[in-house]
Each structure stands twice: as structure tokens, then as C-alpha cells.
Design a protein around this motif. Structure first.
Motif, PDB file in Angstrom:
ATOM      1  N   ALA A 507       0.812  -1.216   0.000  1.00  0.00           N
ATOM      2  CA  ALA A 507       0.000   0.000   0.000  1.00  0.00           C
ATOM      3  C   ALA A 507       0.845   1.266   0.000  1.00  0.00           C
ATOM      4  CB  ALA A 507      -0.930   0.003   1.208  1.00  0.00           C
ATOM      5  N   ILE A 508       2.154   1.138  -0.169  1.00  0.00           N
ATOM      6  CA  ILE A 508       3.038   2.309  -0.169  1.00  0.00           C
ATOM      7  C   ILE A 508       3.072   2.922  -1.564  1.00  0.00           C
ATOM      8  CG2 ILE A 508       4.475   1.525   1.741  1.00  0.00           C
ATOM      9  CD1 ILE A 508       6.471   0.443  -0.257  1.00  0.00           C
ATOM     10  N   PRO A 509       3.232   4.261  -1.665  1.00  0.00           N
ATOM     11  CA  PRO A 509       3.188   4.909  -2.982  1.00  0.00           C
ATOM     12  C   PRO A 509       4.480   4.800  -3.781  1.00  0.00           C
ATOM     13  CG  PRO A 509       3.489   6.549  -1.250  1.00  0.00           C
ATOM     14  CD  PRO A 509       3.298   5.235  -0.552  1.00  0.00           C
ATOM     15  N   ASP A 510       5.569   4.389  -3.146  1.00  0.00           N
ATOM     16  CA  ASP A 510       6.869   4.304  -3.815  1.00  0.00           C
ATOM     17  C   ASP A 510       6.956   3.000  -4.598  1.00  0.00           C
ATOM     18  OD1 ASP A 510       9.485   4.196  -4.631  1.00  0.00           O
ATOM     19  OD2 ASP A 510      10.330   4.817  -2.709  1.00  0.00           O
ATOM     20  N   VAL A 531      -1.123  -7.810  -4.221  1.00  0.00           N
ATOM     21  CA  VAL A 531      -1.844  -6.657  -4.756  1.00  0.00           C
ATOM     22  C   VAL A 531      -1.034  -5.410  -4.420  1.00  0.00           C
ATOM     23  CG1 VAL A 531      -3.988  -5.338  -4.745  1.00  0.00           C
ATOM     24  CG2 VAL A 531      -4.048  -7.810  -4.400  1.00  0.00           C
ATOM     25  N   ALA A 532      -0.893  -4.512  -5.402  1.00  0.00           N
ATOM     26  CA  ALA A 532      -0.106  -3.295  -5.190  1.00  0.00           C
ATOM     27  C   ALA A 532      -0.810  -2.108  -5.815  1.00  0.00           C
ATOM     28  CB  ALA A 532       1.296  -3.457  -5.783  1.00  0.00           C
ATOM     29  N   HIS A 550      -1.970  -8.366  -9.110  1.00  0.00           N
ATOM     30  CA  HIS A 550      -2.924  -7.339  -9.522  1.00  0.00           C
ATOM     31  C   HIS A 550      -2.421  -5.985  -9.048  1.00  0.00           C
ATOM     32  CE1 HIS A 550      -6.699  -5.833 -10.993  1.00  0.00           C
ATOM     33  NE2 HIS A 550      -7.006  -5.291  -9.821  1.00  0.00           N
ATOM     34  N   VAL A 551      -2.442  -5.009  -9.936  1.00  0.00           N
ATOM     35  CA  VAL A 551      -1.974  -3.660  -9.615  1.00  0.00           C
ATOM     36  C   VAL A 551      -3.109  -2.680  -9.868  1.00  0.00           C
ATOM     37  CG1 VAL A 551      -0.266  -1.871 -10.077  1.00  0.00           C
ATOM     38  CG2 VAL A 551       0.384  -4.280 -10.262  1.00  0.00           C
ATOM     39  N   ILE A 552      -3.404  -1.875  -8.859  1.00  0.00           N
ATOM     40  CA  ILE A 552      -4.446  -0.868  -8.966  1.00  0.00           C
ATOM     41  C   ILE A 552      -3.804   0.453  -9.375  1.00  0.00           C
ATOM     42  CG2 ILE A 552      -6.325   0.316  -7.772  1.00  0.00           C
ATOM     43  CD1 ILE A 552      -6.682  -2.701  -7.978  1.00  0.00           C
ATOM     44  N   ILE A 553      -4.208   0.963 -10.542  1.00  0.00           N
ATOM     45  CA  ILE A 553      -3.727   2.274 -10.993  1.00  0.00           C
ATOM     46  C   ILE A 553      -4.740   3.306 -10.518  1.00  0.00           C
ATOM     47  CG2 ILE A 553      -3.082   3.689 -12.958  1.00  0.00           C
ATOM     48  CD1 ILE A 553      -2.429   1.152 -14.478  1.00  0.00           C
ATOM     49  N   ALA A 554      -4.301   4.204  -9.673  1.00  0.00           N
ATOM     50  CA  ALA A 554      -5.202   5.122  -8.971  1.00  0.00           C
ATOM     51  C   ALA A 554      -6.095   5.906  -9.922  1.00  0.00           C
ATOM     52  CB  ALA A 554      -4.385   6.070  -8.092  1.00  0.00           C
TER      53      ALA A 554
END
Length: 595
Positions: A507-510, A531-532, A550-554
Motif C-alpha cells: 500500500a506504499i506509494p513508492d 496486490v499493489a 494485480h496492480v491498482i492504478i489510482a
């Protein structure tokens, strides 16, 4: 337009050559620092071709030191600083004494005077701010016990050097040089009747005390207040500018008004700002500039090195290098062990201090100017700094590699160290969680907090890894298992039982740091569902390459949610029109409660 642009030329040449040389160093599996130093040698005055402006390069490097120390202060509370005073103060003073003594012996062996040897030894005793903090940050150790001790040790060394730089001019005559007491008011000296030296000591102590008191009493309220006011303007540009203004302004003001070093002033500015809720955002805003100017520091060190010294003074350079890297670090190791700390902590501190840097250059230049040191002393200090900085990453790699083996050996010994320091050993080797088939959530910021709330509501067992120790402690008080260390620290993922976990949430933005963590998690548990989050498609592709399922693109998810909401509103409006009802702009509105 004028074409005399030494500042632009120095910036362009330093950054471009550092990039190319750093890329080559990485290709040959060498630390990037080696490339940065080589770039400095290439554009220095002792090699043919383009020569950058040395004075400008040093001033640009000083900006990197300021921003670096400001960033460390943002992650370092007064409580952390006081918690390590029992080891940092005697440790730093003891190590300075040992390094100075051996530097004195080396100087006497070269035929110098005792006063020259004393100043030369002092210049070898203090570690570089940039090198130490860069190594700690790369390993995410600033907020660990090892990092707190190393930073506290560094602050004590800085204070000693500030005092030394003030006392050296009036003491130069006693040490065999040319005394300078112009900075001491003669009227004050006569009024106190204690002599110029002791007057300088008293004035310095008073100035440093006044600066610290001002920062802890006034700055503690004013600086966060300014930052919060700017944040409420809603302008990210102004917020970034305010952070830089605070870091650079306090550092410059502390040096000019109180005689404190730029680095120390910036550290205290960051430390008082750390109590603000905006401290993490402030740290992110200064990160790009901090990294760029820190590179220029290494380039500036390389510019000071004359390769001819390797031929003319090989034995003297070797002896200087041995004093810095082996004798000084051995003294630090023995001191830390004498206080009952585990071997890994002692080795980390020893590796952190096995180099010299900016204060060493300032001190040796002052010594030459006061006729205390021969000109060759500057060449030896520069060579010692160059090679110690080059070797320092290799020492850290050795500590990282053999640390686990030393820990295992220490456990089997069952000796006095473990009994004498059970708390430190427990912190260094914490018990792993008993959870299994659980979720591991890295980061408890705005996104991580909402994920944890949803998972808890669904009854999913979970553990949170959050680098802010205070936040992790608050989570534990709420009954949530949490680890208060950076997830990249050795053993943290194992402590979270990543091998027995079911989900891993980055859950980190980096994205760069997240990719490293995902790679480690995937190698430990091939069946893990990962999940990232990402800010762009490029970041998403990067994370998937390291093993994210799975990657969530904001921005994509936000656009999808807004589109669905618009379509749902339109459908609801059509339904109400068909039913003869009045259209409303919101769905499932509750009936207003009677007042």
C-alpha cells in the motif's frame, strides 16, 4: 546574453558525468558512489580536459548535506535522540579520542609536530554526514535502533567539530601555528578575565544552547504552524517551496547567527517539523532535490583528488586509509560491544563510521591556513576520504551478508551479551507472528488504513508493517498486529510470516521500493496473492515484472468509479422520470430526520 556560466557548466558536467559513470559502475556491480567519485576526478583540476568550478561544486554539495539532514530530522524525534544518548555521547567522544591518537602517531612518524598531528588526527575522526545517512537510508535503517545510534553518534561528532572549528584559531599559537583571536570580542575577554580561548568556548556553548532552545521552544510551534498554513492554501507548489525555505533558511540562519553547522541546523529544523502530520509529505517533496545534490557531494570529493599522490605518497595514503577504515571502525565496534549491544549493531555502527567527509575537509583547510598543517595533509585527507567512501558500501554489504550468521552464532553462545541486553536482542531478533493464512499489509497511510479497516471488517487475519514506530505502537494498542520497522529491513518479512501468508498488499506509494518488497515476498512464497498500487501504467508494469498479481492504478480506478456513478445517476433519473417521481442528484438518499 553572457556566456560565462560556470554554475550551469558545473551542474551539467557534474550530473551528466555522474550519471554515465554511475551507470558503468552499476554495470560492473560496483556501488554507484564509485562512479560519482570518478566523475569528480575527471572534471577536477588535476586531470586534462574540462575543469569545473571547485568552489561552486562545494557549495552545491552543501545544499545536498542540508536537505539530507533535514530529511533525517523529519524521521527522527527528540525522544529517539535522547534514547541513545547513553551510547552516542561516550561512544562518539571515545572514538574521536582513539582516531585522533592514531592520527597523531601517524603524523609524528611522518616528521610533523605534535600540534600538527593533533589536528590531523581530529580530521580523520569525524564521519561524513552524506555517506553515513545515504547508507542508512538505502537499507531503511534510519528509524531502527542501529540507525538511531548512528545518527545520534553523528550529531555528537558534529557538535564536537563545531566547537573545534571555533577553538582552533585562538589555540593555534599553543599548537605551533599562527593564533587568530579576531572573532573574540577583546572587551568581553577583558571583562570576563578568563582569556580568549575560554571566552571562545563560553560564547560557542552559549550560541549552540541558544539555537537548540530556540528550535525546541519556538521553532517547535512556529515551523509546523507555517507548514499547516501553506498546506491549507491548496497549492502544492507553495507547499514544496515552504519546505525548501524552512530547510535552507534555518540551516543558513543557524550558521550565520549561532555558528552552528548547516547540517546541524537543518537536522533540528526537520526534527521539530517531524511532530507535524505533514512531515511525511514534506520528506517526499525534498527527496528529488536531496538525491541530486547528494550526488554532487561525491563529485566534489572526487574533484579534490590528485592521482599523482598515488605515486608520490603511497605509504602515507595507505596509513591514512587504514586509520580511517580499520582503526576508527574497530574503536567504534569495541565501544558499542562494551555497552552490551549485539554484534550486528556494533558492526553496523563500525561500518557507518569507517569514512570521512565534509567536516574533515573544512578542518584540514583551516589547519593549513593557520600554519598548523603542511599542505600535504590536505592531499592525504582527500585521498583517505576518497578511498574510504569508495570502500564503505562494500563494508555494509559484508555486514549485511554475514549479519545473520553472526546472529546465529551469538544465539548459540548464550553468553553474557544476550543476558545483559535482553531488550536490544529482542528488538534485533523479534519473535515472528503466529498468524497463518493471513494478509500482510505494508504501509498504513491513507490507503493502507482503509484497506486494514475493510479487511478487519471482513474478519481477515492481518499484520501491518509500518516504518513509523509510533503508528505501529498505536495499532497494537487497537489490537492489530503491527511491526514498527521498514519492510525492507532484514528479517521483517520473515517476522510477518510471509511464507505462511495468503495475501500481500503493498500500500506504499513508492513503486521502486514496492517492487523490491514484492520480489522478496514472491521468492519467499510462490503461492502468495500480491496486490499493489501504482500511479501510472509504467509503474504497474514494473510491479508486475517483480511478481504482483494485480496492480491498482489510482487514476484508472478513480475514472472508472466516477463514470459508473455518472451512469448510475443517469439511470436513476430515467427510472424516476418513468415512475413519475422527481429526479435527484444522489442515490439512496435517506429521508431527512425530523428536527
Amino acid at each position: 546574453m553572457p556566456h560565462a556560466t560556470p554554475l550551469i557548466a558545473t551542474l551539467v558536467a557534474g550530473i551528466c558525468l555522474a550519471f554515465l559513470a554511475g551507470l558503468v559502475a552499476h554495470r560492473f556491480r560496483l556501488p554507484p558512489i564509485a562512479g560519482y567519485l570518478l566523475a569528480g576526478v575527471v572534471i577536477g583540476p588535476f586531470t586534462p580536459g574540462f575543469v569545473a568550478d571547485q568552489k561552486l561544486a562545494n557549495e552545491l554539495a552543501e545544499i545536498g548535506v542540508i536537505l539530507l539532514m533535514f530529511g533525517v530530522g523529519l524521521h527522527f524525534s527528540l525522544k529517539d535522540l535522547l534514547s541513545v544518548r547513553a551510547i552516542a555521547i561516550p561512544g562518539a567522544l571515545g572514538q574521536i579520542v582513539v582516531a585522533t591518537f592514531f592520527g597523531l602517531l601517524l603524523a609524528l612518524a611522518m616528521g610533523w609536530s605534535a600540534g600538527s598531528g593533533f589536528v590531523f588526527g581530529l580530521s580523520l575522526s569525524v564521519a561524513s554526514t552524506v555517506v553515513l545517512l545515504r547508507a542508512l537510508q538505502e537499507r531503511r535503517m534510519v528509524e531502527t535502533e542501529k540507525g538511531r545510534i548512528a545518527v545520534g553518534w553523528l550529531i555528537v561528532e558534529d557538535l564536537v567539530m563545531v566547537l573545534t572549528l571555533v577553538l582552533l584559531p585562538p589555540l593555534a599559537g599553543v599548537l605551533g601555528g599562527t593564533a587568530q583571536t579576531a572573532d573574540v570580542d577583546p572587551h568581553l575577554t577583558r571583562a570576563l578575565g578568563i582569556g580568549a580561548v575560554w571566552t571562545a568556548v563560553g560564547v560557542t556553548a552559549l550560541k549552540v544552547s541558544a539555537f537548540i532552545a530556540l528550535m525546541l521552544v519556538v521553532g517547535r510551534k512556529v515551523i509546523p504552524m507555517i507548514l499547516h498554513y501553506v498546506a491549507h492554501t491548496g497549492s502544492r507548489e507553495l507547499f514544496r517551496l515552504s519546505v525548501l525555505a524552512i530547510a535552507l533558511g534555518v540551516a543558513y540562519g543557524s550558521a550565520k547567527l549561532f555558528g552552528v553547522s548547516f547540517a546541524l541546523g537543518a537536522f533540528f529544523a526537520g526534527m521539530v517539523l517531524a511532530e507535524s502530520q505533514l512531515s511525511q509529505q514534506a520528506a517526499r517533496e525534498t527527496l528529488p532535490l536531496r538525491d541530486a545534490f547528494a550526488v554532487l557531494f561525491f563529485v566534489s570529493v572526487g574533484m579534490l583528488f590528485d592521482p599523482v599522490n598515488l605515486v608520490e605518497r603511497p605509504l602515507a595514503i595507505l596509513a591514512t586509509f587504514v586509520t580511517i577504515v580499520f582503526i576508527k571502525s574497530a574503536a567504534a565496534y569495541l565501544i558499542v560491544k562494551a555497552f552490551g549491544y549485539p554484534r550486528t549493531i556494533a558492526l553496523t555502527i563500525a561500518a557507518s563510521l569507517a569514512q570521512i567527509g565534509e567536516f574533515s575537509f573544512i578542518l584540514v583547510v583551516l589547519g593549513v591556513g593557520l600554519d598548523l598543517l603542511p599542505a600535504v595533509a590536505q592531499d592525504l585527507v582527500v585521498a583517505g576520504a576518497l578511498f574510504s567512501i569508495l570502500v564503505n558500501p562494500l563494508l555494509f554489504m559484508a555486514v549485511d551478508h554475514y549479519g545473520s550468521k553472526l546472529d546465529a552464532a551469538e544465539e548459540t553462545e548464550g553468553g553474557e551479551d544476550a543476558a545483559a541486553q535482553p531488550e536490544e536482542t529482542d528488538e534485533d531478533e523479534p519473535e515472528p507472528t503466529t498468524l497463518s493464512d493471513h494478509a500482510v499489509v505494508v504501509g498504513y497511510g491513507g490507503v493502507g488504513r482503509r484497506i486494514v479497516e475493510r479487511l478487519r471488517g471482513a474478519g481477515v487475519p492481518l499484520i501491518v508493517i509500518e516504518e513509523r514506530a509510533g503508528v505501529a505502537e498505536a495499532l497494537r494498542e487497537q489490537g492489530i498486529e503491527a511491526i514498527g520497522e521498514p519492510a525492507g529491513n532484514r528479517g521483517v518479512l520473515a517476522q510477518a510470516n510471509i511464507a505462511g501468508a495468503r495475501w500481500f498488499v503493498a500500500a506504499i506509494p513508492d513503486a521502486f521500493a514496492a517492487g523490491t518488497l514484492i520480489e522478496q515476498a514472491r521468492s519467499a512464497n510462490g503461492a502468495l496473492a500480491i496486490v499493489a498500487r501504482a500511479a501510472s501504467q509504467a509503474e504497474a508494469d514494473h510491479l508486475r515484472q517483480f511478481g504482483a498479481n494485480h496492480v491498482i492504478i489510482a487514476k484508472d480506478e478513480l475514472a472508472a468509479a466516477m463514470s459508473e456513478q455518472l451512469l448510475a445517476l443517469d439511470a436513476e433519473k430515467a427510472r424516476r422520470a418513468t415512475d413519475g417521481g422527481s429526479a435527484q442528484g444522489e442515490l439512496d438518499l435517506p429521508a431527512p430526520s425530523p428536527t
